[in-house]
Write a protein that holds these residues in place. Sequence first.
Motif, PDB file in Angstrom:
ATOM      1  N   LEU A  17      53.091  84.074 -53.103  1.00  0.00           N
ATOM      2  CA  LEU A  17      51.361  83.851 -53.999  1.00  0.00           C
ATOM      3  C   LEU A  17      51.362  84.477 -55.214  1.00  0.00           C
ATOM      4  O   LEU A  17      50.322  85.972 -54.107  1.00  0.00           O
ATOM      5  CB  LEU A  17      50.614  82.982 -53.178  1.00  0.00           C
ATOM      6  CG  LEU A  17      49.638  82.311 -53.956  1.00  0.00           C
ATOM      7  CD1 LEU A  17      49.522  80.629 -54.864  1.00  0.00           C
ATOM      8  CD2 LEU A  17      48.498  81.771 -53.162  1.00  0.00           C
ATOM      9  N   LEU A  18      51.146  84.540 -56.029  1.00  0.00           N
ATOM     10  CA  LEU A  18      50.208  85.579 -56.926  1.00  0.00           C
ATOM     11  C   LEU A  18      48.973  85.316 -57.055  1.00  0.00           C
ATOM     12  O   LEU A  18      48.990  84.097 -57.971  1.00  0.00           O
ATOM     13  CB  LEU A  18      51.110  85.544 -58.608  1.00  0.00           C
ATOM     14  CG  LEU A  18      50.231  86.859 -59.808  1.00  0.00           C
ATOM     15  CD1 LEU A  18      50.366  88.117 -59.325  1.00  0.00           C
ATOM     16  CD2 LEU A  18      51.117  86.134 -60.804  1.00  0.00           C
ATOM     17  N   ILE A  19      48.178  85.470 -57.033  1.00  0.00           N
ATOM     18  CA  ILE A  19      47.043  85.739 -56.245  1.00  0.00           C
ATOM     19  C   ILE A  19      45.831  85.841 -57.530  1.00  0.00           C
ATOM     20  O   ILE A  19      46.336  87.026 -58.007  1.00  0.00           O
ATOM     21  CB  ILE A  19      46.154  86.510 -54.823  1.00  0.00           C
ATOM     22  CG1 ILE A  19      46.672  85.801 -53.887  1.00  0.00           C
ATOM     23  CG2 ILE A  19      44.598  85.851 -54.735  1.00  0.00           C
ATOM     24  CD1 ILE A  19      45.977  86.411 -52.804  1.00  0.00           C
ATOM     25  N   THR A  20      45.831  84.464 -58.255  1.00  0.00           N
ATOM     26  CA  THR A  20      44.172  84.820 -59.588  1.00  0.00           C
ATOM     27  C   THR A  20      43.509  84.709 -59.579  1.00  0.00           C
ATOM     28  O   THR A  20      42.397  84.695 -60.269  1.00  0.00           O
ATOM     29  CB  THR A  20      44.528  83.834 -60.625  1.00  0.00           C
ATOM     30  OG1 THR A  20      45.058  82.284 -60.044  1.00  0.00           O
ATOM     31  CG2 THR A  20      46.402  84.124 -60.765  1.00  0.00           C
ATOM     32  N   ALA A  34      37.422  78.239 -45.289  1.00  0.00           N
ATOM     33  CA  ALA A  34      37.150  79.831 -46.076  1.00  0.00           C
ATOM     34  C   ALA A  34      37.247  79.992 -47.373  1.00  0.00           C
ATOM     35  O   ALA A  34      37.376  78.084 -47.951  1.00  0.00           O
ATOM     36  CB  ALA A  34      39.682  80.133 -45.354  1.00  0.00           C
ATOM     37  N   ALA A  35      37.541  80.848 -48.008  1.00  0.00           N
ATOM     38  CA  ALA A  35      37.607  80.753 -50.209  1.00  0.00           C
ATOM     39  C   ALA A  35      38.918  79.639 -50.290  1.00  0.00           C
ATOM     40  O   ALA A  35      39.756  80.383 -49.524  1.00  0.00           O
ATOM     41  CB  ALA A  35      37.293  81.825 -50.402  1.00  0.00           C
ATOM     42  N   TYR A  36      38.431  79.220 -51.583  1.00  0.00           N
ATOM     43  CA  TYR A  36      40.232  78.636 -51.649  1.00  0.00           C
ATOM     44  C   TYR A  36      40.420  79.698 -52.788  1.00  0.00           C
ATOM     45  O   TYR A  36      39.566  80.320 -53.380  1.00  0.00           O
ATOM     46  CB  TYR A  36      39.469  77.655 -52.629  1.00  0.00           C
ATOM     47  CG  TYR A  36      39.108  76.121 -51.790  1.00  0.00           C
ATOM     48  CD1 TYR A  36      40.025  74.996 -51.520  1.00  0.00           C
ATOM     49  CD2 TYR A  36      37.511  76.996 -51.632  1.00  0.00           C
ATOM     50  CE1 TYR A  36      38.819  74.098 -50.852  1.00  0.00           C
ATOM     51  CE2 TYR A  36      37.452  75.051 -51.081  1.00  0.00           C
ATOM     52  CZ  TYR A  36      37.596  74.339 -50.591  1.00  0.00           C
ATOM     53  OH  TYR A  36      37.124  73.310 -49.999  1.00  0.00           O
ATOM     54  N   VAL A  37      41.627  79.601 -52.586  1.00  0.00           N
ATOM     55  CA  VAL A  37      43.048  80.743 -52.746  1.00  0.00           C
ATOM     56  C   VAL A  37      43.316  80.530 -54.457  1.00  0.00           C
ATOM     57  O   VAL A  37      44.126  79.041 -53.877  1.00  0.00           O
ATOM     58  CB  VAL A  37      43.643  81.784 -51.886  1.00  0.00           C
ATOM     59  CG1 VAL A  37      44.484  82.669 -53.080  1.00  0.00           C
ATOM     60  CG2 VAL A  37      42.799  82.226 -51.086  1.00  0.00           C
ATOM     61  N   LYS A  45      51.188  76.862 -60.879  1.00  0.00           N
ATOM     62  CA  LYS A  45      49.370  77.132 -60.096  1.00  0.00           C
ATOM     63  C   LYS A  45      49.078  76.484 -59.246  1.00  0.00           C
ATOM     64  O   LYS A  45      49.453  75.766 -59.316  1.00  0.00           O
ATOM     65  CB  LYS A  45      48.428  76.771 -61.900  1.00  0.00           C
ATOM     66  CG  LYS A  45      48.732  77.727 -62.900  1.00  0.00           C
ATOM     67  CD  LYS A  45      47.636  77.438 -63.976  1.00  0.00           C
ATOM     68  CE  LYS A  45      47.667  78.589 -64.402  1.00  0.00           C
ATOM     69  NZ  LYS A  45      46.917  78.353 -65.392  1.00  0.00           N
ATOM     70  N   LEU A  46      48.848  77.126 -58.234  1.00  0.00           N
ATOM     71  CA  LEU A  46      48.427  75.847 -57.375  1.00  0.00           C
ATOM     72  C   LEU A  46      46.927  77.040 -56.449  1.00  0.00           C
ATOM     73  O   LEU A  46      46.488  77.560 -56.767  1.00  0.00           O
ATOM     74  CB  LEU A  46      49.236  75.472 -55.908  1.00  0.00           C
ATOM     75  CG  LEU A  46      49.983  76.789 -55.921  1.00  0.00           C
ATOM     76  CD1 LEU A  46      48.549  77.810 -54.868  1.00  0.00           C
ATOM     77  CD2 LEU A  46      51.807  76.513 -55.034  1.00  0.00           C
ATOM     78  N   VAL A  47      46.199  75.848 -55.677  1.00  0.00           N
ATOM     79  CA  VAL A  47      45.124  76.238 -54.573  1.00  0.00           C
ATOM     80  C   VAL A  47      45.747  76.555 -53.545  1.00  0.00           C
ATOM     81  O   VAL A  47      46.185  75.156 -52.434  1.00  0.00           O
ATOM     82  CB  VAL A  47      44.305  75.327 -54.728  1.00  0.00           C
ATOM     83  CG1 VAL A  47      42.952  75.303 -54.162  1.00  0.00           C
ATOM     84  CG2 VAL A  47      43.906  74.793 -56.100  1.00  0.00           C
ATOM     85  N   PHE A  48      44.998  77.087 -52.557  1.00  0.00           N
ATOM     86  CA  PHE A  48      46.276  77.215 -50.852  1.00  0.00           C
ATOM     87  C   PHE A  48      44.409  77.675 -50.277  1.00  0.00           C
ATOM     88  O   PHE A  48      43.656  77.818 -50.681  1.00  0.00           O
ATOM     89  CB  PHE A  48      46.613  78.858 -51.283  1.00  0.00           C
ATOM     90  CG  PHE A  48      47.388  79.512 -49.462  1.00  0.00           C
ATOM     91  CD1 PHE A  48      47.774  78.220 -48.871  1.00  0.00           C
ATOM     92  CD2 PHE A  48      46.485  80.363 -49.082  1.00  0.00           C
ATOM     93  CE1 PHE A  48      47.788  78.583 -47.667  1.00  0.00           C
ATOM     94  CE2 PHE A  48      46.855  80.243 -47.023  1.00  0.00           C
ATOM     95  CZ  PHE A  48      47.653  79.207 -46.711  1.00  0.00           C
ATOM     96  N   LEU A  49      44.629  77.280 -49.162  1.00  0.00           N
ATOM     97  CA  LEU A  49      43.347  76.966 -48.184  1.00  0.00           C
ATOM     98  C   LEU A  49      43.761  77.914 -46.552  1.00  0.00           C
ATOM     99  O   LEU A  49      44.366  76.570 -46.346  1.00  0.00           O
ATOM    100  CB  LEU A  49      42.811  75.724 -48.092  1.00  0.00           C
ATOM    101  CG  LEU A  49      41.326  75.816 -46.863  1.00  0.00           C
ATOM    102  CD1 LEU A  49      40.465  76.721 -47.243  1.00  0.00           C
ATOM    103  CD2 LEU A  49      41.223  74.599 -47.216  1.00  0.00           C
TER     104      LEU A  49
END
Length: 244
Positions: A17-20, A34-37, A45-49
């Motif tokens: 995952l290329l974190i933006t 946790a923080a949403y990544v 594009k996506l959101v990871f938790l």
Amino acid sequence: MTLAIIGGTGLTQIPDLLITGEQSLDTPFGAPSAAYVFGELDGRKLVFLARHGNPHRIPPHKINYRANIWGLQALGVTEIIAVAAVGGIGREMAPAVIAIPDQLIDYSYGREHTYFADDLEQVTHIDFSEPYSPALRARIVAAAEQAGIATVNHGIYGCTQGPRLETPAEIKRMANDGCDLVGMTGMPEAALARELGIAYANVSVVANWAAGVVAGEITMAEIEKNLHQGMNQAIMLLTAVAQA
């Protein structure tokens, strides 16, 4: 459509995952795990938790499921793929197998399990005949087939309270009820997503045979070995879904 991935035991981050960016949220239901990544997986594009927090520290019965799902909706998420480590009950559900369940039974208790509890203008019920989104499940199954990733594309997920593992007698009861998989985090997560109108599907990675299915004690070394193999396949599957 905005996709979110919720990672369970063995998946606190996605290596490719290329974190933006990241964002912490306060919700009406308290703090999420946790923080949403925010990131991109193969250009999607996506959101990871991380469901259990990062580092992995929140046991299944203490997860703030309502805050987690509410936060995802607030970020504009319309689809959730929930990855979970589980025990195998059915014959097809051997360690390291990836399963895409289509039904569930909830054995958990004492969890905040609905948004429709207080200050209501009317009593609200949701249809839960198909607890997992058929359209999202179909996309996951098709992506697995396209990528040559073996999956079991059905199964009943039984959600227990945790954090202890189950007794052989409990697993026997679950088998008699029809359960193929046993996990600790599948509910109320799936129902909360349905209440907020978010498509939700589960990807289960079998970490071990459930208690009593085969002889011997369940060890963490065995679980970790199987999770390492299974989660690598699950990450490949998530990438395939992102490409689809």
